[in-house]
Design a protein around this motif. Structure first.
Motif, PDB file in Angstrom:
ATOM      1  N   GLU A   1       0.895  -1.083   0.022  1.00  0.00           N
ATOM      2  CA  GLU A   1      -0.095  -0.124   0.108  1.00  0.00           C
ATOM      3  C   GLU A   1       0.861   1.112   0.057  1.00  0.00           C
ATOM      4  O   GLU A   1       1.862   1.291   0.799  1.00  0.00           O
ATOM      5  N   ILE A   2       0.557   2.180  -0.765  1.00  0.00           N
ATOM      6  CA  ILE A   2       1.143   3.320  -0.983  1.00  0.00           C
ATOM      7  C   ILE A   2       0.466   5.022  -0.507  1.00  0.00           C
ATOM      8  O   ILE A   2      -0.771   4.445  -0.699  1.00  0.00           O
ATOM      9  N   HIS A   3       1.038   6.084  -0.575  1.00  0.00           N
ATOM     10  CA  HIS A   3       0.420   7.266  -0.622  1.00  0.00           C
ATOM     11  C   HIS A   3       0.244   7.718  -1.841  1.00  0.00           C
ATOM     12  O   HIS A   3       0.909   7.554  -2.863  1.00  0.00           O
ATOM     13  N   PRO A   4      -0.905   8.446  -2.194  1.00  0.00           N
ATOM     14  CA  PRO A   4      -1.371   8.746  -3.640  1.00  0.00           C
ATOM     15  C   PRO A   4      -0.359   9.478  -4.105  1.00  0.00           C
ATOM     16  O   PRO A   4       0.141   9.243  -5.585  1.00  0.00           O
ATOM     17  N   GLU A   5       0.426  10.168  -3.419  1.00  0.00           N
ATOM     18  CA  GLU A   5       1.597  10.970  -4.293  1.00  0.00           C
ATOM     19  C   GLU A   5       2.887  10.208  -4.705  1.00  0.00           C
ATOM     20  O   GLU A   5       3.685  10.900  -5.243  1.00  0.00           O
ATOM     21  N   GLN A   6       2.958   9.073  -4.419  1.00  0.00           N
ATOM     22  CA  GLN A   6       3.888   8.254  -4.941  1.00  0.00           C
ATOM     23  C   GLN A   6       3.646   7.985  -6.308  1.00  0.00           C
ATOM     24  O   GLN A   6       4.482   7.267  -7.066  1.00  0.00           O
ATOM     25  N   LEU A   7       2.540   8.320  -6.968  1.00  0.00           N
ATOM     26  CA  LEU A   7       2.176   8.196  -8.347  1.00  0.00           C
ATOM     27  C   LEU A   7       1.982   9.189  -8.913  1.00  0.00           C
ATOM     28  O   LEU A   7       0.874  10.079  -8.797  1.00  0.00           O
ATOM     29  N   ARG A   8       2.551   9.547  -9.960  1.00  0.00           N
ATOM     30  CA  ARG A   8       2.715  10.782 -10.641  1.00  0.00           C
ATOM     31  C   ARG A   8       1.220  10.879 -11.440  1.00  0.00           C
ATOM     32  O   ARG A   8       0.659  12.133 -11.927  1.00  0.00           O
ATOM     33  N   GLY A   9       0.713   9.875 -11.799  1.00  0.00           N
ATOM     34  CA  GLY A   9      -0.619   9.892 -12.487  1.00  0.00           C
ATOM     35  C   GLY A   9      -1.971   9.636 -11.676  1.00  0.00           C
ATOM     36  O   GLY A   9      -2.989   9.177 -12.272  1.00  0.00           O
ATOM     37  N   PHE A  10      -1.776   9.692 -10.445  1.00  0.00           N
ATOM     38  CA  PHE A  10      -2.792   9.543  -9.351  1.00  0.00           C
ATOM     39  C   PHE A  10      -4.165  10.412  -9.776  1.00  0.00           C
ATOM     40  O   PHE A  10      -5.233   9.851  -9.918  1.00  0.00           O
ATOM     41  N   ALA A  11      -3.977  11.829 -10.005  1.00  0.00           N
ATOM     42  CA  ALA A  11      -5.109  12.666 -10.365  1.00  0.00           C
ATOM     43  C   ALA A  11      -5.788  12.065 -11.428  1.00  0.00           C
ATOM     44  O   ALA A  11      -7.054  11.942 -11.587  1.00  0.00           O
ATOM     45  N   GLU A  12      -4.987  11.821 -12.567  1.00  0.00           N
ATOM     46  CA  GLU A  12      -5.454  11.202 -14.044  1.00  0.00           C
ATOM     47  C   GLU A  12      -6.402   9.996 -13.708  1.00  0.00           C
ATOM     48  O   GLU A  12      -7.512  10.041 -14.330  1.00  0.00           O
ATOM     49  N   LEU A  13      -5.663   9.076 -13.132  1.00  0.00           N
ATOM     50  CA  LEU A  13      -6.371   7.979 -12.628  1.00  0.00           C
ATOM     51  C   LEU A  13      -7.823   8.162 -12.136  1.00  0.00           C
ATOM     52  O   LEU A  13      -8.963   7.419 -12.457  1.00  0.00           O
ATOM     53  N   VAL A  14      -7.813   8.851 -10.885  1.00  0.00           N
ATOM     54  CA  VAL A  14      -9.025   9.129 -10.101  1.00  0.00           C
ATOM     55  C   VAL A  14     -10.245   9.869 -10.669  1.00  0.00           C
ATOM     56  O   VAL A  14     -11.424   9.736 -10.458  1.00  0.00           O
ATOM     57  N   SER A  15      -9.753  10.545 -11.749  1.00  0.00           N
ATOM     58  CA  SER A  15     -10.617  11.476 -12.325  1.00  0.00           C
ATOM     59  C   SER A  15     -10.924  11.074 -13.705  1.00  0.00           C
ATOM     60  O   SER A  15     -11.871  11.454 -14.518  1.00  0.00           O
ATOM     61  N   HIS A  16     -10.454   9.930 -14.123  1.00  0.00           N
ATOM     62  CA  HIS A  16     -10.950   9.082 -15.413  1.00  0.00           C
ATOM     63  C   HIS A  16     -12.632   8.951 -15.373  1.00  0.00           C
ATOM     64  O   HIS A  16     -13.025   8.409 -14.389  1.00  0.00           O
ATOM     65  N   PRO A  17     -13.248   9.500 -16.607  1.00  0.00           N
ATOM     66  CA  PRO A  17     -14.658   9.310 -16.654  1.00  0.00           C
ATOM     67  C   PRO A  17     -15.400   7.978 -16.345  1.00  0.00           C
ATOM     68  O   PRO A  17     -16.534   7.896 -15.831  1.00  0.00           O
ATOM     69  N   TRP A  18     -14.622   6.870 -16.905  1.00  0.00           N
ATOM     70  CA  TRP A  18     -15.279   5.712 -16.520  1.00  0.00           C
ATOM     71  C   TRP A  18     -15.273   5.309 -14.872  1.00  0.00           C
ATOM     72  O   TRP A  18     -16.047   4.816 -14.278  1.00  0.00           O
ATOM     73  N   VAL A  19     -14.001   5.688 -14.151  1.00  0.00           N
ATOM     74  CA  VAL A  19     -13.855   5.539 -12.729  1.00  0.00           C
ATOM     75  C   VAL A  19     -14.860   6.246 -12.224  1.00  0.00           C
ATOM     76  O   VAL A  19     -15.695   5.596 -11.342  1.00  0.00           O
ATOM     77  N   THR A  20     -15.122   7.560 -12.409  1.00  0.00           N
ATOM     78  CA  THR A  20     -15.884   8.234 -11.548  1.00  0.00           C
ATOM     79  C   THR A  20     -17.278   8.156 -11.841  1.00  0.00           C
ATOM     80  O   THR A  20     -18.148   8.186 -10.855  1.00  0.00           O
ATOM     81  N   ALA A  21     -17.902   7.878 -13.274  1.00  0.00           N
ATOM     82  CA  ALA A  21     -19.129   7.566 -13.418  1.00  0.00           C
ATOM     83  C   ALA A  21     -19.515   6.189 -12.818  1.00  0.00           C
ATOM     84  O   ALA A  21     -20.555   6.295 -12.068  1.00  0.00           O
ATOM     85  N   ILE A  22     -18.931   5.275 -12.707  1.00  0.00           N
ATOM     86  CA  ILE A  22     -19.234   3.891 -12.351  1.00  0.00           C
ATOM     87  C   ILE A  22     -19.222   3.764 -10.810  1.00  0.00           C
ATOM     88  O   ILE A  22     -20.132   3.269 -10.209  1.00  0.00           O
ATOM     89  N   ALA A  23     -18.158   4.453 -10.284  1.00  0.00           N
ATOM     90  CA  ALA A  23     -18.102   4.746  -8.641  1.00  0.00           C
ATOM     91  C   ALA A  23     -19.433   5.493  -8.285  1.00  0.00           C
ATOM     92  O   ALA A  23     -20.096   4.925  -7.200  1.00  0.00           O
ATOM     93  N   ALA A  24     -19.789   6.582  -8.954  1.00  0.00           N
ATOM     94  CA  ALA A  24     -20.843   7.428  -8.422  1.00  0.00           C
ATOM     95  C   ALA A  24     -22.006   6.493  -8.625  1.00  0.00           C
ATOM     96  O   ALA A  24     -23.016   6.649  -7.787  1.00  0.00           O
ATOM     97  N   ALA A  25     -22.164   5.812  -9.696  1.00  0.00           N
ATOM     98  CA  ALA A  25     -23.640   5.086 -10.189  1.00  0.00           C
ATOM     99  C   ALA A  25     -23.616   3.858  -8.889  1.00  0.00           C
ATOM    100  O   ALA A  25     -24.734   3.398  -8.700  1.00  0.00           O
ATOM    101  N   VAL A  26     -22.584   3.242  -8.656  1.00  0.00           N
ATOM    102  CA  VAL A  26     -22.566   2.026  -7.735  1.00  0.00           C
ATOM    103  C   VAL A  26     -22.462   2.411  -6.351  1.00  0.00           C
ATOM    104  O   VAL A  26     -23.415   1.691  -5.473  1.00  0.00           O
ATOM    105  N   LEU A  27     -21.572   3.075  -6.236  1.00  0.00           N
ATOM    106  CA  LEU A  27     -21.510   3.474  -4.613  1.00  0.00           C
ATOM    107  C   LEU A  27     -22.208   4.807  -4.167  1.00  0.00           C
ATOM    108  O   LEU A  27     -21.953   5.056  -2.820  1.00  0.00           O
ATOM    109  N   GLY A  28     -22.355   5.706  -5.102  1.00  0.00           N
ATOM    110  CA  GLY A  28     -23.109   6.991  -4.780  1.00  0.00           C
ATOM    111  C   GLY A  28     -22.128   7.901  -5.067  1.00  0.00           C
ATOM    112  O   GLY A  28     -20.858   7.847  -5.081  1.00  0.00           O
ATOM    113  N   PRO A  29     -22.944   9.206  -5.049  1.00  0.00           N
ATOM    114  CA  PRO A  29     -22.010  10.450  -5.630  1.00  0.00           C
ATOM    115  C   PRO A  29     -21.207  10.679  -4.420  1.00  0.00           C
ATOM    116  O   PRO A  29     -19.931  11.422  -4.752  1.00  0.00           O
ATOM    117  N   ASP A  30     -20.895  10.516  -3.102  1.00  0.00           N
ATOM    118  CA  ASP A  30     -20.143  10.770  -2.059  1.00  0.00           C
ATOM    119  C   ASP A  30     -19.197   9.692  -1.794  1.00  0.00           C
ATOM    120  O   ASP A  30     -18.595   9.423  -0.972  1.00  0.00           O
TER     121      ASP A  30
END
Length: 281
Positions: free
Chosen positions: A70-99
């Protein structure tokens, strides 16, 4: 990053994907990122893996020649791009809720000589899922390499996220008499650099034996519905400087501590059957 799919998901496509996720427990999303982005990801994983293995508790075994860090987010230069990807954000919000919450960033590394893992879930089935058939967590996986048949590909038994786990050891490891069913259902996955998958960690799965001379590192991003409680199992933190660089849309889902200085993570993922290196097919 150059990604062919950067626009918001159309509602029909989102419904199709979430329907498949409920049915199979896993969906694959090809070409989410370009190969240069993934090469940088692989470099960051390599650096974090070397650092983790240099200290006590930095990596945990998940069977012979197989490690989780397990690592801290800033150990990945692409962290923000990964968690902002529209596939990730849309599916996460639809399944887990907007929060939904980002609770885990880590990676698995099956090295040469890794053996078949026992079939397992990553944690016991929550009461909410058992009673109401609602998923309150998702795992996003990103391969850092092109997966080849001899590299110990990930194997999963679609649809088993709903299986009653009361007879599972520790709520995670099904009895061996259930193995023939999982072998019959099993699908091996061969993602390539740039592909991602989103799955329920309750879907019964295993890593298979790595007969190659190469490692097969895979990033793991853990997402929770509010109140799921899995954040208590993780020690993710960010520095104030890194926090200031993140878009507000990312900060809204990242509830970890904001600190002046990061503390190296001591791993908590001592999963009994995997650490003992059980194998079986």
């Amino acid at each position: 990053m150059t990604a062919p799919h950067t626009a918001a998901l159309p509602s029909a496509e989102l419904a199709k994907l979430t329907g498949r996720l409920r049915e199979d427990g896993i969906i694959g999303l090809p070409r989410a990122f370009d190969r240069d982005w993934v090469r940088r990801l692989g470099q960051d994983i390599d650096a974090a893996f070397a650092e983790a293995r240099s200290r006590a508790g930095g990596a945990v075994g998940r069977g012979p020649n197989r490690h989780y860090v397990e690592i801290h987010p800033e150990q990945l230069r692409g962290f923000a791009e990964l968690v902002s990807h529209p596939w990730v954000t849309a599916i996460a919000a639809a399944v887990l809720g907007p929060d939904y919450r980002i609770v885990e960033v880590g990676f698995d590394v099956p090295l040469a000589g890794a053996v078949d893992q026992p079939w397992h879930r990553d944690f016991p089935m929550p009461e909410e899922t058992a009673r109401h058939r609602r998923l309150n967590s998702l795992a996003v996986n990103v391969t850092a390499v092109d997966t080849e048949p001899d590299m110990g590909p990930f194997e999963i038994a679609p649809g088993t996220q709903w299986d009653d786990g009361t007879a599972f050891e520790h709520g995670m490891f099904p009895p061996r008499e259930a193995y023939p069913r999982y072998r019959e259902l099993a699908v091996r996955k061969f993602p390539r650099m740039g592909d991602i998958s989103i799955r329920s960690a309750l879907t019964v799965h295993r890593g298979t034996a790595n007969h190659s001379a190469k490692s097969r590192p895979v990033l793991v991003l853990g997402l929770n519905a509010p109140g799921a409680g899995n954040d208590e199992r993780h020690d993710t933190a960010v520095t104030r400087g890194f926090w200031a660089t993140l878009p507000e849309a990312v900060r809204a889902h990242l509830g970890c501590p904001v600190v002046d200085e990061l503390t190296p993570i001591v791993q908590k993922h001592t999963i009994e059957g995997l650490v003992m290196g059980e194998s079986g097919s």
